[in-house]
Write a protein that holds these residues in place. Structure first.
Motif, mmCIF file in Angstrom:
data_model
loop_
_atom_site.group_PDB
_atom_site.id
_atom_site.type_symbol
_atom_site.label_atom_id
_atom_site.label_comp_id
_atom_site.label_asym_id
_atom_site.label_seq_id
_atom_site.Cartn_x
_atom_site.Cartn_y
_atom_site.Cartn_z
ATOM 1 N N ASP A 8 39.431 -31.601 -35.646
ATOM 2 C CA ASP A 8 39.269 -30.965 -34.338
ATOM 3 C C ASP A 8 39.517 -29.465 -34.443
ATOM 4 O O ASP A 8 38.804 -28.661 -33.822
ATOM 5 N N LEU A 9 40.520 -29.084 -35.219
ATOM 6 C CA LEU A 9 40.783 -27.663 -35.439
ATOM 7 C C LEU A 9 39.626 -27.011 -36.180
ATOM 8 O O LEU A 9 39.227 -25.884 -35.869
ATOM 9 N N HIS A 10 39.056 -27.717 -37.164
ATOM 10 C CA HIS A 10 37.926 -27.172 -37.905
ATOM 11 C C HIS A 10 36.724 -26.958 -36.983
ATOM 12 O O HIS A 10 35.986 -25.979 -37.131
ATOM 13 N N SER A 11 36.514 -27.880 -36.031
ATOM 14 C CA SER A 11 35.340 -27.807 -35.161
ATOM 15 C C SER A 11 35.366 -26.592 -34.249
ATOM 16 O O SER A 11 34.317 -26.051 -33.895
ATOM 17 N N VAL A 12 36.556 -26.167 -33.847
ATOM 18 C CA VAL A 12 36.666 -25.081 -32.870
ATOM 19 C C VAL A 12 37.153 -23.778 -33.492
ATOM 20 O O VAL A 12 37.232 -22.765 -32.796
ATOM 21 N N ALA A 13 37.471 -23.776 -34.786
ATOM 22 C CA ALA A 13 38.087 -22.591 -35.399
ATOM 23 C C ALA A 13 37.171 -21.371 -35.333
ATOM 24 O O ALA A 13 37.621 -20.270 -34.972
ATOM 25 N N VAL A 14 35.899 -21.536 -35.666
ATOM 26 C CA VAL A 14 34.995 -20.375 -35.668
ATOM 27 C C VAL A 14 34.775 -19.831 -34.259
ATOM 28 O O VAL A 14 34.921 -18.617 -34.032
ATOM 29 N N PRO A 15 34.428 -20.651 -33.251
ATOM 30 C CA PRO A 15 34.260 -20.091 -31.902
ATOM 31 C C PRO A 15 35.528 -19.454 -31.345
ATOM 32 O O PRO A 15 35.446 -18.483 -30.581
ATOM 33 N N VAL A 16 36.699 -19.983 -31.716
ATOM 34 C CA VAL A 16 37.946 -19.480 -31.142
ATOM 35 C C VAL A 16 38.461 -18.252 -31.891
ATOM 36 O O VAL A 16 39.013 -17.332 -31.274
ATOM 37 N N LEU A 17 38.291 -18.192 -33.205
ATOM 38 C CA LEU A 17 38.942 -17.151 -33.999
ATOM 39 C C LEU A 17 38.028 -15.996 -34.403
ATOM 40 O O LEU A 17 38.485 -14.851 -34.486
ATOM 41 N N ARG A 48 44.818 -25.436 -27.742
ATOM 42 C CA ARG A 48 44.246 -25.973 -26.509
ATOM 43 C C ARG A 48 42.806 -26.430 -26.722
ATOM 44 O O ARG A 48 42.404 -27.486 -26.218
ATOM 45 N N ALA A 49 42.037 -25.650 -27.457
ATOM 46 C CA ALA A 49 40.646 -26.034 -27.711
ATOM 47 C C ALA A 49 40.579 -27.296 -28.572
ATOM 48 O O ALA A 49 39.697 -28.141 -28.368
ATOM 49 N N ALA A 50 41.496 -27.436 -29.530
ATOM 50 C CA ALA A 50 41.509 -28.640 -30.366
ATOM 51 C C ALA A 50 41.844 -29.872 -29.527
ATOM 52 O O ALA A 50 41.274 -30.953 -29.743
ATOM 53 N N ARG A 51 42.753 -29.732 -28.568
ATOM 54 C CA ARG A 51 43.061 -30.850 -27.665
ATOM 55 C C ARG A 51 41.816 -31.228 -26.858
ATOM 56 O O ARG A 51 41.524 -32.417 -26.666
ATOM 57 N N ALA A 52 41.099 -30.227 -26.363
ATOM 58 C CA ALA A 52 39.883 -30.514 -25.600
ATOM 59 C C ALA A 52 38.825 -31.169 -26.481
ATOM 60 O O ALA A 52 38.132 -32.097 -26.050
ATOM 61 N N ARG A 90 48.275 -15.389 -29.241
ATOM 62 C CA ARG A 90 47.453 -15.949 -28.168
ATOM 63 C C ARG A 90 46.304 -16.762 -28.751
ATOM 64 O O ARG A 90 45.941 -17.822 -28.217
ATOM 65 N N ALA A 91 45.744 -16.293 -29.855
ATOM 66 C CA ALA A 91 44.670 -17.037 -30.512
ATOM 67 C C ALA A 91 45.162 -18.393 -31.000
ATOM 68 O O ALA A 91 44.434 -19.388 -30.935
ATOM 69 N N THR A 92 46.395 -18.448 -31.497
ATOM 70 C CA THR A 92 46.953 -19.728 -31.941
ATOM 71 C C THR A 92 47.058 -20.701 -30.776
ATOM 72 O O THR A 92 46.711 -21.881 -30.906
ATOM 73 N N LEU A 93 47.538 -20.227 -29.643
ATOM 74 C CA LEU A 93 47.629 -21.084 -28.454
ATOM 75 C C LEU A 93 46.252 -21.577 -28.026
ATOM 76 O O LEU A 93 46.067 -22.757 -27.699
ATOM 77 N N GLN A 94 45.274 -20.679 -28.026
ATOM 78 C CA GLN A 94 43.937 -21.075 -27.628
ATOM 79 C C GLN A 94 43.321 -22.048 -28.629
ATOM 80 O O GLN A 94 42.565 -22.961 -28.250
ATOM 81 N N LEU A 99 37.702 -27.295 -20.427
ATOM 82 C CA LEU A 99 38.844 -28.209 -20.460
ATOM 83 C C LEU A 99 40.097 -27.541 -21.009
ATOM 84 O O LEU A 99 41.217 -27.959 -20.703
ATOM 85 N N ALA A 100 39.920 -26.510 -21.835
ATOM 86 C CA ALA A 100 41.058 -25.793 -22.399
ATOM 87 C C ALA A 100 41.584 -24.714 -21.474
ATOM 88 O O ALA A 100 42.464 -23.942 -21.870
ATOM 89 N N GLU A 101 41.061 -24.631 -20.260
ATOM 90 C CA GLU A 101 41.479 -23.624 -19.268
ATOM 91 C C GLU A 101 41.256 -22.209 -19.793
ATOM 92 O O GLU A 101 42.079 -21.312 -19.580
ATOM 93 N N GLY A 102 40.144 -22.028 -20.480
ATOM 94 C CA GLY A 102 39.887 -20.732 -21.083
ATOM 95 C C GLY A 102 38.688 -20.040 -20.496
ATOM 96 O O GLY A 102 38.176 -20.395 -19.426
#
Length: 353
Positions: free
Chosen positions: A305-314, A287-291, A280-284, A69-72
């Motif tokens: 939402d940011l906490h939920s995706v922070a580890v997989p994204v960063l 986007r992941a938090a929105r998804a 780029r990581a900030t943008l992702q 959903l985050a187009e990633g």
């Protein structure tokens, strides 16, 4: 592995490229975004399909859907035999769209991925033959077995959703997602992904071993047949485009956006981290938090939402110092430390730690 033959040959004219780019950003078709109820229903069906293959790993499946959903793009990194390729194949087969699979090997060439121009003796000119990257979902198995030259063939398409061959640029269809797998343990005959390549993956997941109950269920259900053979699409490319459009419209308050920037900035100031998160990581992350919010049925993003995706994204983007490795500090530990340190915005405008 293919699903529905790709019929369109990439256009060579700017008009065709503009049309393809407009389609990618959701400006084609009926243009009507999906409702959150439709998004939840569709994603639940896709998740149920994938969980028939990957038993007992709902959190891993959720991150894969967040990435979609985050187009990633998704990097599945784990030891052999835990279902990395099965996850990628199950997600691909759950959507009725063009799918291709690339088995990365040391002798694979960049043109084997992007395509090649072939001389046509009848017309007296060169014709472009698109490679497997021209699909909605590209499954790259054991990506770290290919040489750095071949790995770099994915850089442009993953970031800009286009491919340049012989001075001609071809737009990729929407949705476009690369799902790559790699084994981090086996080092013989492998090439570590460079930072520029890892940074283009929106999220990285490790599946891990199943618990005894899930492994027993897998033995009971999968020992007699391959569950992938029974999977049927439960959505299509047009629906996924509409879901992505809906995800883009999820509201993110200025305080939450600032919080996302502060999290990424904090990774650049930790002494144990030699290379922090990129812009780029900030943008992702946003986007992941929105998804993640959309999957939770909300039209707005909250700090959780940011906490939920922070580890997989960063975590996979961070380069640790020698001292951090010596102290057995992992990138996941440091992301958790950053989340604990950065004050969380509150509804009243205050912040708490």
């Amino acid at each position: 592995m293919t699903s529905r033959t790709q019929s369109a040959v990439p256009g060579e004219h700017h008009g065709e490229q503009a049309t393809a780019q407009a389609a990618y950003y959701g400006m084609s078709g009926n243009g009507r975004p999906a409702s959150l109820a439709e998004l939840h229903d569709t994603v639940s069906r896709i998740a149920g399909n994938v969980e028939r293959v990957l038993v007992g790993k709902p959190d891993v499946v959720r991150i894969a859907l967040v990435t979609l959903l985050a187009e990633g793009h998704l990097l599945v990194e784990d030891v052999p035999g835990v279902g990395k390729t099965s996850l990628a194949k199950a997600l691909a087969r759950s959507i009725d769209c063009t799918v291709s699979r690339v088995q990365f090997t040391p002798d694979l060439l960049p043109s084997d991925v992007t395509g090649v121009s072939i001389y046509n003796r009848q017309t007296g000119g060169f014709e472009f033959r698109p490679g497997p990257v021209f699909a909605n979902i590209v499954v790259g198995d054991e990506i770290n077995r290919a040489s750095p030259k071949t790995q770099s063939a994915l850089l442009e398409c993953m970031e800009e959703h286009q491919v340049t061959v012989d001075t001609s640029t071809y737009q990729l269809d929407s949705p476009f997602m690369v799902i790559a797998t790699q084994n981090p343990i086996e080092m013989e005959g492998t090439y570590a992904l460079p930072e520029a390549q890892r940074d283009r993956f929106t999220a990285r997941v490790s599946i891990g071993y199943p618990d005894p109950q899930a492994e027993l269920a897998m033995v009971d259900e999968h020992s007699g047949h391959n569950p992938l053979a029974d999977l049927r699409p439960v959505s299509d490319a047009d629906t996924v485009r509409r879901l992505i459009h809906t995800t883009r419209m999820v509201h993110m308050a200025p305080e939450v956006r600032q919080y996302a920037v502060e999290i990424a900035s904090a990774t650049r100031q930790v002494p144990e981290i030699r290379l922090g998160a990129s812009p780029r990581a900030t943008l992702q992350l946003v986007r992941a938090a929105r998804a993640q919010a959309a999957l939770s049925g909300r039209e707005y993003v909250v700090p959780d939402d940011l906490h939920s995706v922070a580890v997989p994204v960063l975590a996979h983007r961070l380069v640790l110092t020698t001292e951090a490795h010596a102290a057995r500090r992992s990138a996941t530990d440091l992301v958790h430390a950053v989340l604990h340190r950065v004050p969380v915005p509150q509804a009243n405008g205050q912040a708490r730690r």
